[in-house]
Design a protein around this motif. Structure first.
Motif, PDB file in Angstrom:
ATOM      1  N   ARG A  17      15.669 -11.346   7.621  1.00 36.58           N
ATOM      2  CA  ARG A  17      14.548 -11.086   6.711  1.00 36.58           C
ATOM      3  C   ARG A  17      13.258 -11.579   7.353  1.00 36.58           C
ATOM      4  O   ARG A  17      13.198 -12.694   7.875  1.00 36.58           O
ATOM      5  CB  ARG A  17      14.790 -11.813   5.389  1.00 36.58           C
TER       6      ARG A  17
ATOM      7  N   ARG B 207       9.208 -12.129   6.485  1.00 40.86           N
ATOM      8  CA  ARG B 207       8.151 -12.146   5.470  1.00 40.86           C
ATOM      9  C   ARG B 207       6.805 -11.965   6.151  1.00 40.86           C
ATOM     10  O   ARG B 207       6.389 -12.793   6.961  1.00 40.86           O
ATOM     11  CB  ARG B 207       8.191 -13.454   4.691  1.00 40.86           C
TER      12      ARG B 207
ATOM     13  N   THR C  13       2.675 -11.187   5.755  1.00 43.65           N
ATOM     14  CA  THR C  13       1.533 -11.197   4.846  1.00 43.65           C
ATOM     15  C   THR C  13       0.305 -10.621   5.541  1.00 43.65           C
ATOM     16  O   THR C  13       0.127 -10.789   6.751  1.00 43.65           O
ATOM     17  CB  THR C  13       1.233 -12.631   4.338  1.00 43.65           C
TER      18      THR C  13
ATOM     19  N   ASP D 108      15.122  -6.786   7.204  1.00 41.37           N
ATOM     20  CA  ASP D 108      14.574  -6.558   5.867  1.00 41.37           C
ATOM     21  C   ASP D 108      13.172  -7.155   5.806  1.00 41.37           C
ATOM     22  O   ASP D 108      12.938  -8.259   6.287  1.00 41.37           O
ATOM     23  CB  ASP D 108      15.444  -7.217   4.788  1.00 41.37           C
ATOM     24  N   ILE D 109      12.246  -6.416   5.219  1.00 38.53           N
ATOM     25  CA  ILE D 109      10.845  -6.844   5.158  1.00 38.53           C
ATOM     26  C   ILE D 109      10.488  -7.298   3.746  1.00 38.53           C
ATOM     27  O   ILE D 109      10.800  -6.624   2.767  1.00 38.53           O
ATOM     28  CB  ILE D 109       9.895  -5.709   5.585  1.00 38.53           C
ATOM     29  N   CYS D 110       9.832  -8.445   3.671  1.00 38.51           N
ATOM     30  CA  CYS D 110       9.187  -8.882   2.434  1.00 38.51           C
ATOM     31  C   CYS D 110       7.691  -8.877   2.713  1.00 38.51           C
ATOM     32  O   CYS D 110       7.195  -9.720   3.478  1.00 38.51           O
ATOM     33  CB  CYS D 110       9.662 -10.279   2.033  1.00 38.51           C
ATOM     34  N   LEU D 111       6.983  -7.910   2.156  1.00 40.29           N
ATOM     35  CA  LEU D 111       5.560  -7.754   2.420  1.00 40.29           C
ATOM     36  C   LEU D 111       4.758  -8.414   1.309  1.00 40.29           C
ATOM     37  O   LEU D 111       4.904  -8.069   0.133  1.00 40.29           O
ATOM     38  CB  LEU D 111       5.202  -6.272   2.531  1.00 40.29           C
ATOM     39  N   ILE D 112       3.920  -9.370   1.690  1.00 41.46           N
ATOM     40  CA  ILE D 112       3.112 -10.125   0.730  1.00 41.46           C
ATOM     41  C   ILE D 112       1.645  -9.763   0.952  1.00 41.46           C
ATOM     42  O   ILE D 112       1.046 -10.174   1.957  1.00 41.46           O
ATOM     43  CB  ILE D 112       3.319 -11.644   0.906  1.00 41.46           C
TER      44      ILE D 112
ATOM     45  N   ALA E 237       4.907 -17.599   4.482  1.00 43.09           N
ATOM     46  CA  ALA E 237       5.252 -16.325   5.111  1.00 43.09           C
ATOM     47  C   ALA E 237       5.639 -16.639   6.552  1.00 43.09           C
ATOM     48  O   ALA E 237       5.351 -17.720   7.070  1.00 43.09           O
ATOM     49  CB  ALA E 237       4.098 -15.335   5.055  1.00 43.09           C
TER      50      ALA E 237
END
Length: 293
Positions: A92, A94, A96, A121-125, A138
């Protein structure tokens, strides 16, 4: 101080209530409260002020929270690095960046990265204020300014110009300005916040002064994407980065001979992630999309 109590304390300090922390930890409110009381007994100091509206950290609680937050952030980063595949980029990530760059430039291209890297997997903030990468808010950031923290690795990505644009509909109705002075008679679209995410975004209002005062906006909005949409709909003239303008191909550049400021974009990440394959492939993706060799 044992780890279980510190873990509960960290959750309560972040959530601001026993109930919400219990939901995160899958514990009852009373169990969370007992753990905090036990920790306060061990330390012999109060960690929270109890109020009807929630919990507020005491001065001693603030001190402990800062240390515990750093410890848990380091542990999370270490776990990520230990579990990352040595053969390929996985896990993953993260990311930003500002709402404008994220909406206008990154999101339309992100599918390419995820298709090429199915194990990431991307968590875009999207956040116009800088998140603290050192505190693991992030993993990496794309920022529209050089990083201010000395312990971050930076890679200059691009210089985005800030041309002046108007919609054909606006030009048809109000005409085309022939000089900056002519813009005094036109409607401006500006970024409406005291601390905009892009330097010089309101330079046009400074350059176009009316009777010695900064030109007022017909519309102010605290979103780069919304600025671009407003200009494209014919609400007024405005200066936006080229990455935002490209989403509206019908926009007409006004006064192209006038020198305009630029926005410096940087890819930033903490020293601890220097060897991360996920960070490396994402950096290479950005550079490829921006035409950097």
């Amino acid at each position: 101080m044992d780890w279980d109590k510190l873990r509960v304390f960290h959750a309560v300090a972040e959530a601001g209530s026993f109930t919400h922390a219990g939901d995160v930890l899958n514990l009852s409110q009373s169990a969370v409260s007992r753990q905090i009381s036990a920790l306060e007994d061990v330390l012999q100091v109060p960690l929270f002020h109890r109020h009807a509206r929630g919990l507020i950290l005491t001065e001693q609680g603030e001190t402990l929270h800062k240390t515990v937050r750093e410890v848990f952030s380091k542990l999370e980063m270490t776990q990520t690095l230990l579990t990352e595949s040595k053969e390929k980029a996985a896990g993953r990530l993260r990311v930003t960046t500002t709402t404008g760059f994220g909406n206008c430039w990154l999101m339309p291209r992100l599918h390419k990265f995820m298709s090429a890297n199915p194990d990431i997997d991307i968590c875009l903030i999207l956040e116009d204020n800088d998140l603290d990468l050192g505190m693991r808010e992030a993993d990496v950031a794309v920022r529209m300014h050089a990083p201010r923290q000395p312990d971050l690795i930076q890679r200059h990505l691009a210089d985005f110009h800030l041309p002046i644009f108007a919609a054909p509909l606006y030009i048809e109705k109000y005409g085309t300005p022939k000089s900056l002075d002519d813009i005094n008679a036109h409607q401006l679209v500006l970024f409406g916040e005291h601390h905009p995410p892009v330097a010089h975004i309101n330079w046009l209002a400074e350059a176009v002064r009316h009777n010695g005062a900064k030109q007022q906006a017909r519309l102010e909005v605290n979103s780069m994407a919304a600025m671009a949409s407003a200009i494209a709909s014919g609400l007024g003239i405005g200066s936006i980065p080229t990455y935002a303008a490209k989403e509206f191909p019908d926009l007409v550049q006004i006064l192209p001979e006038v020198p305009t400021p630029t926005v410096d974009a940087y890819f930033v990440y903490p020293e601890e992630l220097r060897s991360s394959k996920r960070v490396a492939v994402f950096r290479d993706f950005l550079m490829s999309e921006l035409g950097i060799r």
